[in-house]
Scaffold this active site. Structure first.
Site, mmCIF file in Angstrom:
data_model
loop_
_atom_site.group_PDB
_atom_site.id
_atom_site.type_symbol
_atom_site.label_atom_id
_atom_site.label_comp_id
_atom_site.label_asym_id
_atom_site.label_seq_id
_atom_site.Cartn_x
_atom_site.Cartn_y
_atom_site.Cartn_z
ATOM 1 N N LYS A 159 0.807 -1.221 0.000
ATOM 2 C CA LYS A 159 0.000 0.000 0.000
ATOM 3 C C LYS A 159 0.840 1.271 0.000
ATOM 4 O O LYS A 159 0.297 2.358 -0.224
ATOM 5 C CB LYS A 159 -0.967 -0.026 1.168
ATOM 6 C CG LYS A 159 -1.987 -1.139 1.069
ATOM 7 C CD LYS A 159 -2.895 -0.954 -0.140
ATOM 8 C CE LYS A 159 -4.010 -1.966 -0.185
ATOM 9 N NZ LYS A 159 -4.948 -1.714 -1.258
ATOM 10 N N SER A 205 -2.792 -12.316 4.290
ATOM 11 C CA SER A 205 -3.260 -12.331 2.900
ATOM 12 C C SER A 205 -2.175 -12.891 1.973
ATOM 13 O O SER A 205 -2.489 -13.493 0.946
ATOM 14 C CB SER A 205 -3.690 -10.935 2.442
ATOM 15 O OG SER A 205 -2.589 -10.066 2.360
#
Ligand code: PMP
Length: 327
Positions: free
Chosen positions: A47, A286
């Protein structure tokens, strides 16, 4: 010549590919799984890329100005990335964050000078949850309503901001293509906003339409519910198939993927633990989910001796307060 960087902005991206030799051997895979390790970004997640891209575009277009407060809704990593970029560039930052994400995320955002507001403290969000359940997209709209009267704020909105898939098209995709010399047969990534899968997927398909692209989502029983109050979720990842149309984020290009996998939290944890033991590196939940899915793909005949690149979004160190590494 000296090689000294002047801002963390210069350290975003150009993350390494690592062939998961220990993991591949342990699983006796005939395909070759290669990890794209986004934990090498300055604040240890994928991110950082979108945080920088969204902020710089907002600066260029005048939407974000000196003294403004950057606002975002996130399960954590985008908050960390934006808090860091805000700190480095001198903006204030406020993040609306899911209550149940690991405490490390709150700690890191506070350390970077950001403010956190739990979703349960926002009346507009509570109303949405009561009416529709934990609907991420409706939640974005609720935050929009919540801040609509405020001045000098800029809502980054990773679910709709086109800079999210764009930066993956401009950087993550080309890095994978170049670092494999174009020898990539499949790409696997989890879907939250869909930015990673859409940006990388479109770039790779443009260069080779035969590359197979796969998204990953959590199984239904990976979510907390009254029957499973203790269930740990795969942070940052949301269902995009077999779900209501309105739950699908605008930044997911539904034409780009060839298929998808569903992974349970426990399967994700299992894969991340094995990677740690066999290759010596800690990745998040994830990442484990994407790796578990890549492992399923690797057992198919059509991928024998093929290169499967799997995107590993963040570091396992952000999950030490969860059961990820507790066997
Ligand atoms: N994994 C983690 C840990 C994340 O924070 C996110 C982003 N929500 C994703 C995966 C999914 O990435 P994307 O938003 O690009 O689909």
């Amino acid at each position: 010549m000296a090689n000294i960087h002047q801002s963390i902005a210069e350290l975003v991206g150009r993350t390494p590919l690592l062939q998961l030799n220990g993991y591949n051997r342990a699983k006796q895979l005939s395909a070759n799984i290669i990890g794209k390790f986004e934990l090498f970004n300055p604040n240890q997640s994928v991110k950082d890329r979108i945080a920088l891209a969204m902020v710089e575009e907002a600066e260029r277009t005048g939407k974000l100005q000196k003294g403004d407060t950057i606002i975002e809704l996130t399960s954590g990593n985008t908050g960390v990335g934006l808090a860091a970029i805000a700190a480095a560039k001198g903006y204030k930052f406020r993040v609306y964050i899911q209550d149940q994400v690991s405490k490390e995320r709150f700690q890191v955002i506070h350390a970077l000078g950001g403010e956190t507001v739990k979703l349960s403290e926002v009346p507009e969000v509570v109303e949405v949850f009561e009416k529709y359940g934990p609907d991420f997209i409706k939640c974005v709209e609720a935050i929009e309503r919540h801040v609509s009267g405020e001045k000098n704020v800029w809502f980054a909105d990773q679910t709709r901001n086109p800079q999210n898939p764009n930066i993956h098209y401009r950087t993550t995709g080309p890095e994978i293509w170049q670092d494999t010399d174009g020898r990539v047969d499949a790409f696997v990534a989890c879907v939250g906003t869909g930015g990673t899968l859409s940006g990388v997927g479109n770039y790779l398909k443009k260069h080779n339409p035969d590359v197979k692209i796969y998204g990953v989502q959590p199984t239904e029983d990976s979510f907390q519910s009254p029957e499973r109050p203790e269930q740990e979720e795969i942070t940052g990842v949301h269902p995009f198939e077999n779900t209501k149309e309105e739950y699908i984020p605008a930044n997911l290009d539904r034409t780009v993927y060839d298929g998808y996998f569903e992974v349970h939290t426990n399967q994700a944890y299992e894969a991340a633990r094995l990677l740690a033991k066999k290759d010596g590196i800690l990745v998040g939940a994830s990442s484990g989910a994407a790796l578990y899915a890549a492992t399923q793909l690797a057992s198919r005949d059509e991928f024998r001796r093929k290169n499967i690149v799997v995107l590993l979004p963040d570091t396992g160190l952000r999950y030490l307060s969860t059961h990820l590494f507790e066997e």
